[in-house]
Motif scaffolding. Sequence first.
Motif, PDB file in Angstrom:
ATOM      1  N   UNK A 151       0.841  -1.200   0.000  1.00  0.00           N
ATOM      2  CA  UNK A 151       0.000   0.000   0.000  1.00  0.00           C
ATOM      3  C   UNK A 151       0.874   1.248   0.000  1.00  0.00           C
ATOM      4  N   UNK A 152       1.929   1.235   0.813  1.00  0.00           N
ATOM      5  CA  UNK A 152       2.805   2.401   0.851  1.00  0.00           C
ATOM      6  C   UNK A 152       3.488   2.631  -0.495  1.00  0.00           C
ATOM      7  N   UNK A 153       3.917   1.567  -1.150  1.00  0.00           N
ATOM      8  CA  UNK A 153       4.560   1.730  -2.460  1.00  0.00           C
ATOM      9  C   UNK A 153       3.615   2.386  -3.455  1.00  0.00           C
ATOM     10  N   UNK A 154       2.340   2.039  -3.376  1.00  0.00           N
ATOM     11  CA  UNK A 154       1.348   2.660  -4.251  1.00  0.00           C
ATOM     12  C   UNK A 154       1.230   4.154  -3.952  1.00  0.00           C
ATOM     13  N   UNK A 155       1.103   4.512  -2.671  1.00  0.00           N
ATOM     14  CA  UNK A 155       0.951   5.920  -2.302  1.00  0.00           C
ATOM     15  C   UNK A 155       2.230   6.712  -2.531  1.00  0.00           C
ATOM     16  N   UNK A 156       3.368   6.061  -2.361  1.00  0.00           N
ATOM     17  CA  UNK A 156       4.652   6.757  -2.472  1.00  0.00           C
ATOM     18  C   UNK A 156       4.855   7.354  -3.861  1.00  0.00           C
ATOM     19  N   UNK A 157       4.262   6.734  -4.869  1.00  0.00           N
ATOM     20  CA  UNK A 157       4.367   7.289  -6.224  1.00  0.00           C
ATOM     21  C   UNK A 157       3.833   8.714  -6.267  1.00  0.00           C
ATOM     22  N   UNK A 158       2.784   8.973  -5.487  1.00  0.00           N
ATOM     23  CA  UNK A 158       2.212  10.317  -5.431  1.00  0.00           C
ATOM     24  C   UNK A 158       2.968  11.207  -4.443  1.00  0.00           C
ATOM     25  N   UNK A 159       3.304  10.644  -3.272  1.00  0.00           N
ATOM     26  CA  UNK A 159       3.897  11.440  -2.197  1.00  0.00           C
ATOM     27  C   UNK A 159       5.164  12.148  -2.653  1.00  0.00           C
ATOM     28  N   UNK A 160       6.006  11.455  -3.384  1.00  0.00           N
ATOM     29  CA  UNK A 160       7.295  12.027  -3.769  1.00  0.00           C
ATOM     30  C   UNK A 160       7.173  13.108  -4.842  1.00  0.00           C
ATOM     31  N   UNK A 161       5.972  13.350  -5.330  1.00  0.00           N
ATOM     32  CA  UNK A 161       5.753  14.472  -6.229  1.00  0.00           C
ATOM     33  C   UNK A 161       5.455  15.768  -5.505  1.00  0.00           C
ATOM     34  N   UNK A 162       5.288  15.699  -4.186  1.00  0.00           N
ATOM     35  CA  UNK A 162       4.967  16.880  -3.388  1.00  0.00           C
ATOM     36  C   UNK A 162       6.245  17.639  -3.029  1.00  0.00           C
ATOM     37  N   UNK A 163       6.056  18.890  -2.626  1.00  0.00           N
ATOM     38  CA  UNK A 163       7.188  19.730  -2.229  1.00  0.00           C
ATOM     39  C   UNK A 163       7.475  19.645  -0.740  1.00  0.00           C
ATOM     40  N   UNK A 164       6.543  19.107   0.015  1.00  0.00           N
ATOM     41  CA  UNK A 164       6.734  18.952   1.443  1.00  0.00           C
ATOM     42  C   UNK A 164       5.631  18.111   2.041  1.00  0.00           C
ATOM     43  N   UNK A 165       5.847  17.667   3.261  1.00  0.00           N
ATOM     44  CA  UNK A 165       4.850  16.868   3.979  1.00  0.00           C
ATOM     45  C   UNK A 165       4.782  17.381   5.415  1.00  0.00           C
ATOM     46  N   UNK A 166       3.642  17.169   6.051  1.00  0.00           N
ATOM     47  CA  UNK A 166       3.448  17.585   7.438  1.00  0.00           C
ATOM     48  C   UNK A 166       2.887  16.406   8.226  1.00  0.00           C
ATOM     49  N   UNK A 167       3.483  16.158   9.388  1.00  0.00           N
ATOM     50  CA  UNK A 167       3.036  15.088  10.273  1.00  0.00           C
ATOM     51  C   UNK A 167       2.773  15.661  11.658  1.00  0.00           C
ATOM     52  N   UNK A 168       1.950  14.956  12.431  1.00  0.00           N
ATOM     53  CA  UNK A 168       1.614  15.406  13.781  1.00  0.00           C
ATOM     54  C   UNK A 168       2.813  15.331  14.730  1.00  0.00           C
ATOM     55  N   UNK A 169       3.551  14.233  14.657  1.00  0.00           N
ATOM     56  CA  UNK A 169       4.663  14.016  15.580  1.00  0.00           C
ATOM     57  C   UNK A 169       5.814  13.374  14.802  1.00  0.00           C
ATOM     58  N   UNK A 170       7.062  13.504  15.277  1.00  0.00           N
ATOM     59  CA  UNK A 170       8.205  12.958  14.529  1.00  0.00           C
ATOM     60  C   UNK A 170       8.107  11.459  14.268  1.00  0.00           C
ATOM     61  N   UNK A 171       7.523  10.719  15.220  1.00  0.00           N
ATOM     62  CA  UNK A 171       7.456   9.260  15.071  1.00  0.00           C
ATOM     63  C   UNK A 171       6.609   8.826  13.882  1.00  0.00           C
ATOM     64  N   UNK A 172       5.759   9.694  13.384  1.00  0.00           N
ATOM     65  CA  UNK A 172       4.874   9.325  12.272  1.00  0.00           C
ATOM     66  C   UNK A 172       5.550   9.446  10.909  1.00  0.00           C
ATOM     67  N   UNK A 173       6.690  10.101  10.861  1.00  0.00           N
ATOM     68  CA  UNK A 173       7.350  10.325   9.574  1.00  0.00           C
ATOM     69  C   UNK A 173       7.873   8.996   9.048  1.00  0.00           C
ATOM     70  N   UNK A 174       7.511   8.683   7.832  1.00  0.00           N
ATOM     71  CA  UNK A 174       7.917   7.429   7.204  1.00  0.00           C
ATOM     72  C   UNK A 174       9.362   7.528   6.731  1.00  0.00           C
ATOM     73  N   UNK A 175      10.181   6.566   7.142  1.00  0.00           N
ATOM     74  CA  UNK A 175      11.562   6.539   6.666  1.00  0.00           C
ATOM     75  C   UNK A 175      11.573   6.369   5.143  1.00  0.00           C
ATOM     76  N   UNK A 176      12.444   7.108   4.499  1.00  0.00           N
ATOM     77  CA  UNK A 176      12.558   7.000   3.049  1.00  0.00           C
ATOM     78  C   UNK A 176      11.738   8.008   2.272  1.00  0.00           C
TER      79      UNK A 176
END
Length: 400
Positions: A151-176
């Motif tokens: 599922x992450x590989x599917x979403x990652x195709x879109x995510x890496x087209x963004x200029x930035x991401x925002x998460x609630x807490x540091x632990x939620x940030x996906x490695x890579x």
Amino acid sequence: MFEEYARYIDEGTLRELRQLAKELKGVRVLHVNSTKQGGGVAEILHRMIPLMNELGIETHWEVIKGDIEFFKVTKKIHNLLHMPGRESLSHQDVITYMRQTYENVSHIDTDYYDVVFIHDPQPLGLIVKKRLGQKWVWRCHIDISTPEEEVWKFLEMFVNGYDGSIFHIPEFVREGVQIPAFVIPPSIDPLHDKNVELEEGFVRDVLERFSIDPDKPIVLQVSRFDRLKDPVGVIEAYRIVKRRYDCQLVLAGSFADDDPEGEEVYNEVLEKKGDDEDVFVLNLPPDSHREINAFQRAATVVVQKSIREGFGLVVSEAMWKNKPVVGSNIGGIRRQIINGVTGYLVNSVEGTAFRIKQLLANPEARDTMGKNAHERVRHSFLITRHIKDYLLVIYRLLKS
């Protein structure tokens, strides 16, 4: 309107907000999510967008369209990002997601804006519409640190087209994740109907309207009907407490428009309740803000026994009302509760019951923790801080 916040925050914060807005004058901002009602995202946007406009930053809000099949797929994605190993996306699921994404591409005008915030996985695919010069930010409100990999590989195709991401807490940030990641906790608005002061008579009237005894201790959980909020586990904890203390349990929530499982979970909770007349399972309209406020002010102890949790703003809402909260030791809940100071962090049904009993038995501890909880929210989780963080992200993306 911002002057109304002066009694909650210092004048310096208001000056910072106005100065940042001045630096960003002329910037046009769009937020896109999956529902206008139900859940914390919609609630924050309802309050944040008028305030952004008042600061002079033209800010709009759009909601994607989708049929029941699309939202079943996005609910599956939501569950798999939280709890890997149950199942995965099928070929048909991907087709459903992409078909609806391209329908929304033609439905939502993003070209007008300088910065576009996309909230959560449902509208993530709209990035295919990004034009040259725009900045797009994915605002992820859930924990994606240990997702189901396919599922992450599917979403990652879109995510890496963004200029930035925002998460609630540091632990939620996906490695890579290959794009800049910012950490911004969400917030509550002290001027919202859900958080304003209420007259005691109104609070009692609300309780009596729902046949809740205002003179018997109340254990409360507020959340949408979702298995990840573990309402069944709350009932199990209450039954342990009930052996020692004569109390009531109120489970107050609603169905989110983008969650097709809500009614099913609601019925499961009703079945678990059985014929216990001291358990109240309330499916409320999404705009029942003053009623939720009344329940939180009337509660003796507030619980948030989630299995997984993006942040859980209902914790801060209760803390703002001087209530100690017994919450699961997970996600954003443990960022809000200082264990033993503003409430308790727990890891099981039995631990939840133990801490509820401890608070029911000790009114002085409840009062002290409640005052500490209010101050914790005032310093860290109000909407003015949240808006400032957003403006800083916009400034960073556009000016650096």
